[in-house]
Design an enzyme around this catalytic site. Structure first.
Site, PDB file in Angstrom:
ATOM      1  N   ASP A 251      35.223 -60.583   3.061  1.00 14.78           N
ATOM      2  CA  ASP A 251      36.090 -61.762   3.135  1.00 14.78           C
ATOM      3  C   ASP A 251      37.168 -61.666   4.221  1.00 14.78           C
ATOM      4  OD1 ASP A 251      37.862 -59.934   2.131  1.00 14.78           O
ATOM      5  OD2 ASP A 251      38.117 -60.908   0.198  1.00 14.78           O
TER       6      ASP A 251
ATOM      7  N   TYR B 119      40.979 -54.823  11.100  1.00 15.09           N
ATOM      8  CA  TYR B 119      40.640 -53.443  10.733  1.00 15.09           C
ATOM      9  C   TYR B 119      40.527 -52.522  11.946  1.00 15.09           C
ATOM     10  CZ  TYR B 119      40.075 -53.978   5.727  1.00 15.09           C
ATOM     11  OH  TYR B 119      40.329 -54.160   4.397  1.00 15.09           O
TER      12      TYR B 119
END
Ligand code: NAD
Ligand code: G6P
Ligand code: MN
Length: 445
Positions: A172, A268
């Site tokens: 997500d 990330y």
């Protein structure tokens, strides 16, 4: 078109996300109607408060749905069209170790990236394989939509051991980022954004972002990112950003972007491009797992117990989250052939033209009742290709290390991770992770 009522089991019924998925399913009965909804977990005590609260919620808001919760695989997996999986093998206590052990060695401690992600992968894979086997035994036509992390490593394992299984691995994070962009751009919803994106899970880049009329949104987003990262400058509707650690991650997108300003990065990438910053700003005695246990887990379980005691959820603060929206959108596309365009983790097979075919990559796909069809994203740049191939090798070695019970391959996986400075540190870390994971990992040869 009349939409046929579906039957769903949520596996990892005791997850902190279950109640918000149930809430979203109930709110979307027009788009994704249900006849049956079950929770399945292998820990009865953990699941019970969530199960009891969901029972009240369903009875109050959608009494036509036959709701139950169980720890019996046969009861859980019989007569279902979809398995929505989000298990955490070892729980948040093991997440805490995944995060804290690497930090002792001055290395990034993270749930899905670096040594923590490798350790978690070795715990998660057998758990997810078991769920697939239950699904195929009791509901062979069902689809499994898997959130269980580390999703990229789990996807590589299922590619090898369950190549014909109807499992789609999902994340997500891109949706959450696009929600911020929708705020930044003044769009009503992130579904108004049509994007081109490629990479691995928690490791990718956007190359093109447009609105539905085809107008290029990249220039405005780049201008914003240069100043603020992905944090919005004013009013905030993204609930993630109310948390300090996530707000920092969104702001850090500014620095990640600066490394490769032709594209916009997944947040990330901070763990791979700025590991020194991540370690310096971490508290080795209090990591994200502690934050989650002290807030999300504590709050959701308290609220579920309150609902069960009062016998009503009329005044509940549990809301449907973006995590839930994405999984229901995917299930609807598969059940009702909507041809939705979604970012999913799939076998590359040419989608990123200069990356090997058998990589599990994250790219936009068209989803219909026949499954998912990846779209061609073209070649990755030299910089991105180098990064992808290094991380891809880490993920492949991790899975091979588990299947072959090979100490050597796991040492190589850790040594190759961009987050780990040397083979010496990799070995010390591996030895400590083996000890910490003795209840979960197989014996290594
Ligand atoms: P949690 O620990 O609160 O819940 C996980 C549940 O899974 C627990 O109730 C546990 O008992 C159960 N479980 C563990 N092993 C099991 C097994 N073998 N069979 C059945 N049930 C089992 O965790 P959480 O914080 O709610 O997160 C759940 C999962 O969702 C994690 O893997 C997390 O990383 C993942 N997640 C993924 C994404 C994504 O983008 N892919 C997003 C959010 C969360
Ligand atoms: C995002 C990622 C997930 C990850 C989660 C962690 O949603 O896509 O893969 O599990 O963040 O969030 P948390 O709040 O548990 O740190
Ligand atoms: Mn994710």
């Amino acid at each position: 078109m009349e939409r046929k009522e579906q039957s769903v089991v949520i596996a990892g019924g005791g997850s902190t996300y279950t109640a918000s998925i149930v809430m979203l399913l109930i709110e979307n009965q027009d788009k994704f109607p249900l006849r049956k909804l079950k929770l399945y977990d292998n820990d009865a005590e953990r699941q019970e408060p969530i199960g009891k609260a969901c029972e009240v919620i369903v009875k109050e808001r959608a009494p036509h749905i036959d709701f139950s919760y169980t720890t019996d695989p046969e009861a859980g997996f019989t007569d279902v069209d979809f398995v929505m999986a989000h298990i955490r093998v070892g729980g948040l206590k093991m997440r805490e170790k995944d995060e804290k052990i690497p930090l002792k060695y001055g290395v990034v401690g993270q749930e899905t990236c670096g040594p923590g992600g490798i350790a978690y992968g070795l715990r998660s894979i057998p758990g997810v394989l078991e769920l697939i086997d239950y699904m195929e035994k009791y509901s062979p036509n069902a689809w499994m939509l898997n959130y269980s992390n580390p999703a990229g490593i789990v996807a590589e394992a299922t590619r090898i051991l369950r190549p014909d299984s109807k499992i789609i691995n999902i994340c997500d994070m891109p949706v959450a980022i696009k929600k911020s962009w929708a705020d930044i751009l003044g769009l009503e919803s992130e579904t108004d954004i049509i994007d081109r994106y490629y990479g691995l899970n928690h490791f990718g880049w956007w190359t093109d972002i447009r609105d539905k009329e085809g107008n290029d949104l990249m220039p405005k987003l780049k201008e914003h990112t240069t100043k603020y990262g992905y944090a919005t400058a004013g009013e905030e509707t993204n609930p993630l950003l109310s948390e300090e650690s996530w707000a920092d991650t969104y702001t850090k997108a500014k620095d990640i972007y600066a490394v490769d300003p032709d594209t916009l990065p997944n947040t990330y990438l901070k763990y791979y491009l700025f590991p020194d910053y991540v370690v310096e700003t971490a508290n080795p005695n209090h990591t994200r797992a502690n934050e989650v246990m002290e807030h999300r887990e504590k709050n959701i379980f308290a609220e579920c117990r309150r609902i069960a005691e009062n016998g009503t959820a009329e005044d509940t603060n549990i809301v449907a989250g973006e995590h839930a929206e994405f999984i229901v959108q995917l299930a609807s596309a598969l059940a009702f052939n909507t041809h939705e365009r979604m970012l999913l983790i799939v076998e590359n097979k040419g989608a990123i033209s200069n990356i090997q075919d058998d990589a599990m990559v994250e790219v936009p796909c068209i989803v219909s009742k026949y499954g998912v069809e990846p779209l061609a994203m073209g070649p990755a740049s030299t910089f991105q290709k180098g990064m992808i191939e290094q991380q891809l090798a880490v993920e492949k070695l991790t899975v091979q290390g588990l299947f072959e019970q090979s100490y050597q391959k796991l040492w190589q996986a850790l040594s190759l991770s961009k987050t780990v400075p040397s083979a010496k540190v990799a070995k010390d870390l591996l030895d400590e992770l083996i000890e910490a994971n003795a209840d979960f990992w197989p014996e290594l040869k």
